[in-house]
Design an enzyme around this catalytic site. Structure first.
Site, PDB file in Angstrom:
ATOM      1  N   TYR A   1       0.822  -1.212   0.000  1.00  0.00           N
ATOM      2  CA  TYR A   1       0.000   0.000   0.000  1.00  0.00           C
ATOM      3  C   TYR A   1       0.857   1.264   0.000  1.00  0.00           C
ATOM      4  CZ  TYR A   1      -4.725  -1.818   0.831  1.00  0.00           C
ATOM      5  OH  TYR A   1      -5.948  -2.407   0.708  1.00  0.00           O
TER       6      TYR A   1
ATOM      7  N   LYS B   1       3.092 -15.374   1.897  1.00  0.00           N
ATOM      8  CA  LYS B   1       3.273 -16.073   0.616  1.00  0.00           C
ATOM      9  C   LYS B   1       4.757 -16.392   0.497  1.00  0.00           C
ATOM     10  CE  LYS B   1       1.646 -17.628  -3.323  1.00  0.00           C
ATOM     11  NZ  LYS B   1       0.729 -18.775  -3.435  1.00  0.00           N
TER      12      LYS B   1
ATOM     13  N   ASP C   1      -3.093 -18.084  -0.101  1.00  0.00           N
ATOM     14  CA  ASP C   1      -4.120 -18.733  -0.937  1.00  0.00           C
ATOM     15  C   ASP C   1      -4.820 -19.827  -0.137  1.00  0.00           C
ATOM     16  OD1 ASP C   1      -1.694 -20.099  -0.940  1.00  0.00           O
ATOM     17  OD2 ASP C   1      -1.852 -20.771  -3.027  1.00  0.00           O
TER      18      ASP C   1
ATOM     19  N   ASP D   1      -6.389  -6.970   3.959  1.00  0.00           N
ATOM     20  CA  ASP D   1      -7.524  -6.296   3.326  1.00  0.00           C
ATOM     21  C   ASP D   1      -8.459  -7.337   2.706  1.00  0.00           C
ATOM     22  OD1 ASP D   1      -9.041  -4.129   2.209  1.00  0.00           O
ATOM     23  OD2 ASP D   1      -8.087  -4.560   0.280  1.00  0.00           O
TER      24      ASP D   1
ATOM     25  N   ASP E   1     -12.343  -9.056   4.339  1.00  0.00           N
ATOM     26  CA  ASP E   1     -13.644  -9.013   3.657  1.00  0.00           C
ATOM     27  C   ASP E   1     -14.277 -10.401   3.619  1.00  0.00           C
ATOM     28  OD1 ASP E   1     -13.479  -6.282   3.117  1.00  0.00           O
ATOM     29  OD2 ASP E   1     -14.155  -6.512   1.043  1.00  0.00           O
TER      30      ASP E   1
HETATM   31  C1  IPM Z   1     -10.398  -1.204   4.079  1.00  0.00           C
HETATM   32  C2  IPM Z   1     -10.656  -0.531   2.761  1.00  0.00           C
HETATM   33  C3  IPM Z   1      -9.528   0.420   2.443  1.00  0.00           C
HETATM   34  C4  IPM Z   1      -8.258  -0.405   2.353  1.00  0.00           C
HETATM   35  C5  IPM Z   1      -9.722   1.269   1.183  1.00  0.00           C
HETATM   36  C6  IPM Z   1     -11.004   2.053   1.234  1.00  0.00           C
HETATM   37  C7  IPM Z   1      -8.555   2.186   0.923  1.00  0.00           C
HETATM   38  O1  IPM Z   1     -10.854  -1.484   1.768  1.00  0.00           O
HETATM   39  O2  IPM Z   1     -10.268  -0.477   5.091  1.00  0.00           O
HETATM   40  O3  IPM Z   1     -10.337  -2.435   4.115  1.00  0.00           O
HETATM   41  O4  IPM Z   1      -7.952  -0.966   1.299  1.00  0.00           O
HETATM   42  O5  IPM Z   1      -7.540  -0.486   3.349  1.00  0.00           O
HETATM   43 MG    MG Z   2     -10.934  -3.487   2.489  1.00  0.00          MG
END
Ligand code: IPM
Ligand code: MG
Length: 365
Positions: free
Chosen positions: A144, A194, A226, A250, A254
């Site tokens: 990042y 990884k 993975d 990240d 999710d």
């Molecule tokens: C998160 C989001 C952010 C990230 C974005 C909005 C920059 O997806 O907080 O997970 O990638 O960190």
């Molecule tokens: Mg995110």
């Protein structure tokens, strides 16, 4: 930092559904304040909302406010109307900048399945019943932020690159956060990397092993990312704490969120070395449903609980909020993202009010 005021909470609603869900969370803070909790709430601009007014997604005034407050509550940033804006002015950059500016390197993303929501999970109830895992994501390094990064044209060919880089100090400090978290839980830490492909992951693994020497009571395992993605949707209950780099975290967070029924349920904390923190729901700005009053405010309300616990050391108040959320779910109150076919969904505001009613009841006893 000048004028640091620990009891001041900076609220940054941001974009999309951010303002709606943050409004409900602020009502919860107000309720606690009326009941004697000593806090001050101040609002500020970030993301697209800040860009629209000041031409910057993280303007100077917000920087000053962020430095002075004790903790930050953030809604969400981003929206399709900013897709054409230059990258360094985009809403997401405001979020990355505030994380970097305050050195919020430790991102805690708990994924907890509330029993009442088992049927909302995308996995079979028996696979997720009592799921309780914590993802510790490194938040201010890795690909990042790595340099060099660019998109350029060479001999008429467009190319672009980013750099995934960690030094051992960055890995060590996130390792400590993860081991300490594991010590307070089931004492199992899975480090995700990884290492079969990337040098940066080899170093990550080495440092995790070194830090492990100081935490003999925690069991450390390693998993390729993975495989970790597969295991999360195959048998998520095998995990207690997972620690991983910025990008992998990240993605995995999710996936973990969805196991709990809705991404609208999960709070997060981003902390620096002194537990100053920014708290936000892990979902995004969801512009497709913004302004409709149907977004789930629970992730943001639960972020307030994390804020009270980690930055203000108000354990009881944090617990009270969490109890109020559970009581609300037990009453069958559901926003549309967690409602099933037989349940009439309530609005964002109705969900907030239901939580506050339960919180008031808890505060009375
Ligand atoms: C998160 C989001 C952010 C990230 C974005 C909005 C920059 O997806 O907080 O997970 O990638 O960190
Ligand atoms: Mg995110």
């Amino acid at each position: 930092m000048a004028n640091l005021k620990k009891s001041k909470i900076l609220v940054l609603p941001g974009d999309g559904i951010g303002p709606e869900i943050v409004d409900e969370a602020v009502k919860v803070l107000e309720c606690l304040r009326e009941n004697g909790l000593s806090i001050e709430v101040e609002h500020g601009l970030i993301g697209g909302a800040a860009y629209d007014k000041t031409n910057s997604p993280f303007p100077a005034k917000t920087i000053a406010q962020a430095e002075e407050c004790g903790a930050i509550l953030l809604g969400a940033v981003g929206g399709p109307q900013y897709d054409q804006v230059e990258r360094h002015l985009r809403p997401e950059q405001g979020l990355l900048d505030i994380r970097a500016h305050l050195n919020l390197f430790a991102n805690l993303r708990p994924a907890l399945l509330y029993a009442e929501l088992a049927s909302a999970s995308s996995l079979k109830p028996e696979l997720v019943a009592e799921l309780d895992l914590l993802i510790v994501r490194e938040l201010t390094g890795g690909i990042y932020f790595g340099q060099p990064r660019a998109q350029e044209v060479e001999d008429n060919v467009r190319r672009a690159y980013n750099t995934m880089v960690y030094d051992e100090n960055e890995i060590r400090r996130i390792a400590h956060v993860a081991f300490l978290a594991a010590q307070k839980r089931d004492r199992r830490l899975c480090s995700v990397d990884k290492a079969n492909v990337l040098e940066v992951s080899l170093l990550w693994r080495e440092v995790m092993e070194e830090v492990h020497q100081e935490y003999a009571d925690v069991e450390l395992s390693h998993m390729y990312v993975d495989n970790a993605a597969m295991q999360l949707v195959r048998a998520p209950k095998q995990f207690d704490v997972m620690v991983t780099s910025n990008l992998f975290g990240d993605i995995l967070s999710d996936a973990a969120a969805m196991l709990t029924g809705s991404i609208g349920m999960l709070p997060s904390a981003s902390l620096n070395q002194d537990n100053k923190g920014m708290y936000e729901p892990i979902h995004g700005s969801a512009t497709d449903i913004a302004g409709k009053g149907i977004a789930n405010p629970l992730a943001t309300i639960l972020s307030v609980a994390m804020l009270l616990r980690y930055s203000l050391n108000q354990q009881q108040a944090a617990q009270n909020i969490e109890q109020a959320v559970i009581a609300t779910l037990q009453q069958g109150v559901r926003t549309q993202d967690i409602a099933d076919a037989n349940t009439k969904a309530v609005s964002t505001g109705e969900m907030g009010n239901a939580v506050i009613k339960n919180l008031q009841k808890i505060l009375l006893v």
